[in-house]
Design an enzyme around this catalytic site. Structure first.
Site, PDB file in Angstrom:
ATOM      1  N   GLU A   1      43.280  -3.458 -32.579  1.00  0.00           N
ATOM      2  CA  GLU A   1      42.172  -4.419 -32.534  1.00  0.00           C
ATOM      3  C   GLU A   1      41.453  -4.366 -33.882  1.00  0.00           C
ATOM      4  O   GLU A   1      41.746  -3.502 -34.713  1.00  0.00           O
ATOM      5  CB  GLU A   1      41.218  -4.085 -31.383  1.00  0.00           C
TER       6      GLU A   1
ATOM      7  N   SER B   1      26.860   3.175 -11.894  1.00  0.00           N
ATOM      8  CA  SER B   1      28.206   3.518 -11.408  1.00  0.00           C
ATOM      9  C   SER B   1      29.305   2.942 -12.292  1.00  0.00           C
ATOM     10  O   SER B   1      30.380   2.599 -11.833  1.00  0.00           O
ATOM     11  CB  SER B   1      28.387   3.010  -9.973  1.00  0.00           C
ATOM     12  N   GLY B   2      29.015   2.793 -13.602  1.00  0.00           N
ATOM     13  CA  GLY B   2      30.071   2.407 -14.533  1.00  0.00           C
ATOM     14  C   GLY B   2      30.878   3.629 -14.945  1.00  0.00           C
ATOM     15  O   GLY B   2      30.733   4.719 -14.360  1.00  0.00           O
TER      16      GLY B   2
ATOM     17  N   SER C   1      29.967  -3.436 -16.496  1.00  0.00           N
ATOM     18  CA  SER C   1      30.793  -3.847 -17.647  1.00  0.00           C
ATOM     19  C   SER C   1      32.128  -3.124 -17.651  1.00  0.00           C
ATOM     20  O   SER C   1      33.147  -3.678 -18.071  1.00  0.00           O
ATOM     21  CB  SER C   1      30.066  -3.543 -18.960  1.00  0.00           C
TER      22      SER C   1
ATOM     23  N   ASP D   1      17.681  -2.257 -17.993  1.00  0.00           N
ATOM     24  CA  ASP D   1      16.734  -1.504 -17.154  1.00  0.00           C
ATOM     25  C   ASP D   1      16.592  -0.048 -17.621  1.00  0.00           C
ATOM     26  O   ASP D   1      15.484   0.492 -17.688  1.00  0.00           O
ATOM     27  CB  ASP D   1      17.189  -1.465 -15.688  1.00  0.00           C
TER      28      ASP D   1
ATOM     29  N   HIS E   1      30.550 -10.419 -29.796  1.00  0.00           N
ATOM     30  CA  HIS E   1      32.012 -10.491 -29.817  1.00  0.00           C
ATOM     31  C   HIS E   1      32.401 -11.845 -30.378  1.00  0.00           C
ATOM     32  O   HIS E   1      31.863 -12.874 -29.958  1.00  0.00           O
ATOM     33  CB  HIS E   1      32.574 -10.311 -28.402  1.00  0.00           C
TER      34      HIS E   1
ATOM     35  N   GLY F   1      40.488  -5.115 -23.624  1.00  0.00           N
ATOM     36  CA  GLY F   1      41.397  -4.658 -24.680  1.00  0.00           C
ATOM     37  C   GLY F   1      41.967  -3.279 -24.445  1.00  0.00           C
ATOM     38  O   GLY F   1      43.169  -3.060 -24.523  1.00  0.00           O
ATOM     39  N   GLY F   2      41.090  -2.290 -24.155  1.00  0.00           N
ATOM     40  CA  GLY F   2      41.604  -0.959 -23.886  1.00  0.00           C
ATOM     41  C   GLY F   2      40.696   0.149 -24.347  1.00  0.00           C
ATOM     42  O   GLY F   2      39.506  -0.039 -24.585  1.00  0.00           O
TER      43      GLY F   2
ATOM     44  N   HIS G   1      27.717  -8.984 -26.704  1.00  0.00           N
ATOM     45  CA  HIS G   1      28.782  -8.222 -26.044  1.00  0.00           C
ATOM     46  C   HIS G   1      28.424  -6.757 -25.838  1.00  0.00           C
ATOM     47  O   HIS G   1      28.697  -6.184 -24.790  1.00  0.00           O
ATOM     48  CB  HIS G   1      30.039  -8.338 -26.902  1.00  0.00           C
TER      49      HIS G   1
ATOM     50  N   ARG H   1      29.972  -1.142 -33.547  1.00  0.00           N
ATOM     51  CA  ARG H   1      30.982  -0.357 -32.828  1.00  0.00           C
ATOM     52  C   ARG H   1      32.396  -0.815 -33.162  1.00  0.00           C
ATOM     53  O   ARG H   1      32.685  -2.018 -33.177  1.00  0.00           O
ATOM     54  CB  ARG H   1      30.750  -0.503 -31.325  1.00  0.00           C
TER      55      ARG H   1
ATOM     56  N   ARG I   1      34.237  -6.613 -36.131  1.00  0.00           N
ATOM     57  CA  ARG I   1      33.647  -7.724 -35.368  1.00  0.00           C
ATOM     58  C   ARG I   1      32.466  -8.405 -36.025  1.00  0.00           C
ATOM     59  O   ARG I   1      32.293  -9.608 -35.908  1.00  0.00           O
ATOM     60  CB  ARG I   1      33.148  -7.186 -34.040  1.00  0.00           C
TER      61      ARG I   1
ATOM     62  N   ALA J   1      30.671   5.615 -17.463  1.00  0.00           N
ATOM     63  CA  ALA J   1      29.896   6.764 -17.933  1.00  0.00           C
ATOM     64  C   ALA J   1      29.327   7.551 -16.746  1.00  0.00           C
ATOM     65  O   ALA J   1      29.445   8.781 -16.689  1.00  0.00           O
ATOM     66  CB  ALA J   1      28.769   6.286 -18.848  1.00  0.00           C
TER      67      ALA J   1
ATOM     68  N   LYS K   1      22.746  -0.696  -8.661  1.00  0.00           N
ATOM     69  CA  LYS K   1      21.968  -1.818  -8.111  1.00  0.00           C
ATOM     70  C   LYS K   1      22.846  -2.923  -7.542  1.00  0.00           C
ATOM     71  O   LYS K   1      22.356  -3.751  -6.777  1.00  0.00           O
ATOM     72  CB  LYS K   1      21.002  -2.361  -9.154  1.00  0.00           C
TER      73      LYS K   1
HETATM   74  P1  FAD Z   1      28.400  -0.131 -17.106  1.00  0.00           P
HETATM   75  O1  FAD Z   1      29.833  -0.056 -16.889  1.00  0.00           O
HETATM   76  O2  FAD Z   1      27.824  -1.466 -17.408  1.00  0.00           O
HETATM   77  O3  FAD Z   1      27.662   0.433 -15.823  1.00  0.00           O
HETATM   78  C1  FAD Z   1      26.265   0.378 -15.703  1.00  0.00           C
HETATM   79  C2  FAD Z   1      25.894   0.617 -14.262  1.00  0.00           C
HETATM   80  O4  FAD Z   1      24.488   0.776 -14.121  1.00  0.00           O
HETATM   81  C3  FAD Z   1      26.271  -0.523 -13.329  1.00  0.00           C
HETATM   82  O5  FAD Z   1      26.811   0.072 -12.178  1.00  0.00           O
HETATM   83  C4  FAD Z   1      24.942  -1.190 -12.994  1.00  0.00           C
HETATM   84  O6  FAD Z   1      24.907  -1.800 -11.754  1.00  0.00           O
HETATM   85  C5  FAD Z   1      24.019   0.026 -13.016  1.00  0.00           C
HETATM   86  N1  FAD Z   1      22.606  -0.292 -13.221  1.00  0.00           N
HETATM   87  C6  FAD Z   1      22.032  -0.957 -14.246  1.00  0.00           C
HETATM   88  N2  FAD Z   1      20.692  -1.017 -14.065  1.00  0.00           N
HETATM   89  C7  FAD Z   1      20.421  -0.384 -12.898  1.00  0.00           C
HETATM   90  C8  FAD Z   1      19.229  -0.131 -12.166  1.00  0.00           C
HETATM   91  N3  FAD Z   1      18.025  -0.545 -12.566  1.00  0.00           N
HETATM   92  N4  FAD Z   1      19.324   0.538 -10.996  1.00  0.00           N
HETATM   93  C9  FAD Z   1      20.532   0.957 -10.521  1.00  0.00           C
HETATM   94  N5  FAD Z   1      21.692   0.741 -11.177  1.00  0.00           N
HETATM   95  C10 FAD Z   1      21.636   0.081 -12.354  1.00  0.00           C
HETATM   96  N6  FAD Z   1      34.828  -1.368 -24.352  1.00  0.00           N
HETATM   97  C11 FAD Z   1      35.966  -0.759 -24.728  1.00  0.00           C
HETATM   98  O7  FAD Z   1      35.953   0.369 -25.204  1.00  0.00           O
HETATM   99  N7  FAD Z   1      37.176  -1.397 -24.561  1.00  0.00           N
HETATM  100  C12 FAD Z   1      37.263  -2.652 -24.033  1.00  0.00           C
HETATM  101  O8  FAD Z   1      38.351  -3.174 -23.889  1.00  0.00           O
HETATM  102  C13 FAD Z   1      36.062  -3.316 -23.661  1.00  0.00           C
HETATM  103  N8  FAD Z   1      36.107  -4.569 -23.163  1.00  0.00           N
HETATM  104  C14 FAD Z   1      34.954  -5.133 -22.697  1.00  0.00           C
HETATM  105  C15 FAD Z   1      35.010  -6.382 -22.090  1.00  0.00           C
HETATM  106  C16 FAD Z   1      33.875  -6.954 -21.551  1.00  0.00           C
HETATM  107  C17 FAD Z   1      33.941  -8.312 -20.907  1.00  0.00           C
HETATM  108  C18 FAD Z   1      32.643  -6.253 -21.618  1.00  0.00           C
HETATM  109  C19 FAD Z   1      31.397  -6.838 -21.034  1.00  0.00           C
HETATM  110  C20 FAD Z   1      32.571  -5.017 -22.256  1.00  0.00           C
HETATM  111  C21 FAD Z   1      33.717  -4.454 -22.798  1.00  0.00           C
HETATM  112  N9  FAD Z   1      33.688  -3.208 -23.418  1.00  0.00           N
HETATM  113  C22 FAD Z   1      34.847  -2.611 -23.813  1.00  0.00           C
HETATM  114  C23 FAD Z   1      32.445  -2.428 -23.460  1.00  0.00           C
HETATM  115  C24 FAD Z   1      32.471  -1.407 -22.315  1.00  0.00           C
HETATM  116  O9  FAD Z   1      33.056  -1.998 -21.186  1.00  0.00           O
HETATM  117  C25 FAD Z   1      31.080  -0.924 -21.963  1.00  0.00           C
HETATM  118  O10 FAD Z   1      30.386  -0.544 -23.107  1.00  0.00           O
HETATM  119  C26 FAD Z   1      31.163   0.287 -21.048  1.00  0.00           C
HETATM  120  O11 FAD Z   1      32.014   0.004 -19.964  1.00  0.00           O
HETATM  121  C27 FAD Z   1      29.789   0.663 -20.569  1.00  0.00           C
HETATM  122  O12 FAD Z   1      29.926   1.617 -19.543  1.00  0.00           O
HETATM  123  P2  FAD Z   1      28.624   2.168 -18.853  1.00  0.00           P
HETATM  124  O13 FAD Z   1      29.081   3.071 -17.772  1.00  0.00           O
HETATM  125  O14 FAD Z   1      27.704   2.688 -19.869  1.00  0.00           O
HETATM  126  O15 FAD Z   1      27.909   0.858 -18.245  1.00  0.00           O
HETATM  127  C1  SIN Z   2      38.092  -6.750 -26.285  1.00  0.00           C
HETATM  128  O1  SIN Z   2      39.030  -6.621 -25.507  1.00  0.00           O
HETATM  129  O2  SIN Z   2      38.068  -7.531 -27.231  1.00  0.00           O
HETATM  130  C2  SIN Z   2      36.875  -5.931 -26.057  1.00  0.00           C
HETATM  131  C3  SIN Z   2      37.117  -4.608 -26.620  1.00  0.00           C
HETATM  132  C4  SIN Z   2      35.825  -3.908 -26.859  1.00  0.00           C
HETATM  133  O3  SIN Z   2      34.752  -4.464 -26.657  1.00  0.00           O
HETATM  134  O4  SIN Z   2      35.900  -2.765 -27.298  1.00  0.00           O
END
Ligand code: FAD
Ligand code: SIN
Length: 547
Positions: free
Chosen positions: A129, A27-28, A57, A224, A245, A63-64, A352, A387, A291, A30, A49
């Site tokens: 950035e 539920s991120g 995440s 996972d 990072h 940052g944005g 990161h 990245r 980075r 994506a 989960k």
């Molecule tokens: P996530 O947002 O991590 O979502 C994954 C989901 O899958 C979660 O809901 C989790 O609970 C679920 N899940 C995992 N395993 C299971 C399972 N076995 N069963 C059920 N559910 C499961 N990127 C940028 O572009 N700009 C930024 O400013 C930036 N800042 C960041 C700051 C931090 C502190 C972090 C950690 C990352 C940052 N990133 C940034 C990277 C970016 O946030 C992530 O790459 C992106 O949000 C990933 O999205 P996602 O939907 O793929 O995964």
């Molecule tokens: C940050 O704000 O430095 C994170 C940005 C990113 O991971 O893209």
């Protein structure tokens, strides 16, 4: 076999079965963006989960989101910056596709209620950035961009009657037969095991930061999705490319909180324990180099000065501006009696972002029919070996839309009735000594930190690989009955694959730095690819293939 096909034995006659058109795991950003792209006539089930949707995440992004949003900026420059950061491994077709679709996806986020920060003329307040040659990063709430985007999208999701959300539900394995995906095995503490059969499955389980002792990532990032896709026969590639990072708060006993790169984008400097600003010695772009370069330079300067951290300093910037621009980071610093604007902030690199992942094409399709993947769990070719900052939220919204739309079309074309069958390749029930999962988990994270961290060499990688191989023999066929155990098995599988790929790649490129092979090599302008071989012998991974 070292990696079994399924982690749990399932008697399909005595288990609850559910049915949905499109099943989304995660539920991120994506997963949620994909769900919003599914036709409203179809049923969608989002499984996550965490106890709350917000645990991911995406909500932590600071940052944005990067895109060409200023009339003086242009696609070619964003493409060029992405390719430079990616160190020769980006797929230019994918880079162009994502970047050219960026502005539309961001305006859509605005239409859905995201409030990005505006400047005094009510235009988007864009920042810079590392690796970006132009101010093109849109941000929200100062330094809490992810929280604001996800707030807006969760409202959209909750207003869609066709979308069902299951929190506290752990996806254990994908169900496949003859290389077609039919659903997933799930577990929740309230209802136990169940199977959800689906016409289309989208994997959006995020990254793998928790494989390391020091990480900016939330607890849920235990790889996972990558591990279950690997067990099901999906191709994974580029797993050695882990982004560290550069600036993670380093305080004994304190959380490893991220200090956004935007802080350096607004002018912060990096100094060592002697107060010396060292980045210009390593790269002409100084603190705003990509980075991988900044992280390597910090590690080198720490070694040179025999210290466990370096410092960010913003003392030369206006105090009121710093507090206003970075309220979230200031409040974290404040908890440790530090003032972001006035004190030297101790930092060092932390895990990161995972550049490697499940190989997908421009339609977000994996090599398994009926299975798409999106977000950090994938390797689309956008990031290559490293990245570019703020390109991952962008990737999540661009590919999320593609995945949801594609799954809709395929689900509508699928036969009306679901295919239900008993699972093949199940593990035998085993018994053995109880395992202390927390102890193994902590040791595993320490081995990764020490041997597969920012700087790597053959001896360390071999040690990690051998350790993980030997642990796999007694951990992977152990029959756990709870998520911590399955997470451990997933972590171990992916740790071993990362160590394996890092050992093979005898060069330094992007997020993979070898002290014994410090140069980039033209022989290695290709991805490592791993795929599970169900041969039953000890070596269950294929040799790396050229792309
Ligand atoms: P996530 O947002 O991590 O979502 C994954 C989901 O899958 C979660 O809901 C989790 O609970 C679920 N899940 C995992 N395993 C299971 C399972 N076995 N069963 C059920 N559910 C499961 N990127 C940028 O572009 N700009 C930024 O400013 C930036 N800042 C960041 C700051 C931090 C502190 C972090 C950690 C990352 C940052 N990133 C940034 C990277 C970016 O946030 C992530 O790459 C992106 O949000 C990933 O999205 P996602 O939907 O793929 O995964
Ligand atoms: C940050 O704000 O430095 C994170 C940005 C990113 O991971 O893209």
């Amino acid at each position: 076999m070292i990696v079994p096909r399924y982690l749990v034995p399932i008697d399909y006659k005595s288990i609850a079965h559910y049915f949905t058109d499109v099943l989304i795991l995660g539920s991120g950003l994506a997963g949620v963006r994909a769900a919003l792209a599914v036709d409203e006539s179809l049923s969608v089930t989002i499984v996550t989960k965490g106890a709350e949707l917000e645990i991911c995440s995406s909500t932590r992004a600071q940052g944005g989101i990067a895109s060409v949003l200023d009339p003086l900026d242009n696609f070619e420059d964003h493409i060029a910056d992405t390719l430079t950061a990616g160190a020769g491994l980006c797929d230019e077709r994918v880079v162009r596709f994502v970047i050219e679709h960026g502005p539309d996806r961001i305006h859509e986020l605005i239409d859905w209620g995201t409030h990005f920060d505006l400047d005094e003329n009510f235009h988007l307040d864009l920042t810079r950035e590392g690796g970006h040659g132009f101010n093109r990063v849109a941000h929200a709430l100062g330094d809490s961009t992810g929280k604001e985007i996800m707030r807006a999208l969760f409202i959209q999701i909750k207003n869609r009657p066709n979308i069902k959300i299951c929190t506290n539900t752990f996806a254990i394995d994908l169900i496949t037969a003859d290389n077609v995906c039919y659903g997933a095995i799930l577990y929740s503490p309230q209802t136990g095991m169940k199977i959800v059969w689906a016409k289309q499955v989208i994997l959006a389980t995020g990254g793998s930061g928790q494989l390391y002792r020091e990480t900016t990532n939330p607890e849920v990032t235990t790889a996972d999705g990558m591990a279950m896709a690997y067990r099901a026969g999906a191709r994974l590639r580029g797993l050695e490319f882990v982004q560290f990072h550069p600036t993670v708060l380093y305080l004994a006993g304190g959380a490893r909180s991220l200090i956004s790169e935007a802080v350096r984008g607004e002018g912060a400097h990096l100094i060592d324990k002697n107060g010396y600003r060292f980045m210009p010695d390593y790269d002409s772009r100084a603190e705003l180099a990509p980075r991988d370069i900044v992280s390597r330079s910090i590690v080198a300067q720490m070694a040179k000065t025999n210290s466990s951290c370096v410092y960010l300093t913003l003392k030369h910037l206006d105090t009121a501006f710093v507090h206003r621009r970075f309220p979230g980071i200031e409040s974290i610093c404040h908890q440790f009696d530090l003032d972001l604007a006035k004190d030297n902030i101790p930092i060092r690199p932390g895990a990161h972002y995972m550049m490697g992942g499940i190989e997908v094409d421009l339609d977000a399709k994996t090599n398994i029919e009926g299975l798409r993947a999106v977000g950090e769990v994938t390797s689309t070719g956008l990031h290559g070996a490293n990245r570019l900052a703020s390109n991952s939220l962008l990737e999540a919204v661009v590919f999320g839309k593609i995945a949801g739309e594609g799954a809709s079309i395929d689900a509508k074309r699928a036969p009306k009735d679901y295919v239900v069958f008993s699972l093949e390749g199940q593990c035998e029930p085993t018994s053995g000594m109880p395992l202390d999962t927390d102890d193994i988990r902590n040791t595993l994270k320490s081995v990764m930190q020490r041997c597969v961290g920012v700087m790597r060499d053959k001896a360390g990688l071999q040690e990690a690989n051998d350790t993980f191989m030997s642990w796999q023999k007694f951990i992977n066929d152990y029959q756990f009955k709870f998520p911590r155990g399955w997470e451990l098995q997933n972590m171990l599988t992916i740790c071993r694959l990362i160590a394996h790929c890092a050992l093979i790649r005898e060069e330094t490129r992007g997020g993979h730095s070898r002290s014994d092979f410090p140069e980039q090599s033209d022989n290695w302008k290709k991805y490592t690819v791993v795929e599970r071989v169900a041969s039953g012998d000890e070596n269950d991974i294929t040799e790396p293939l050229e792309n």
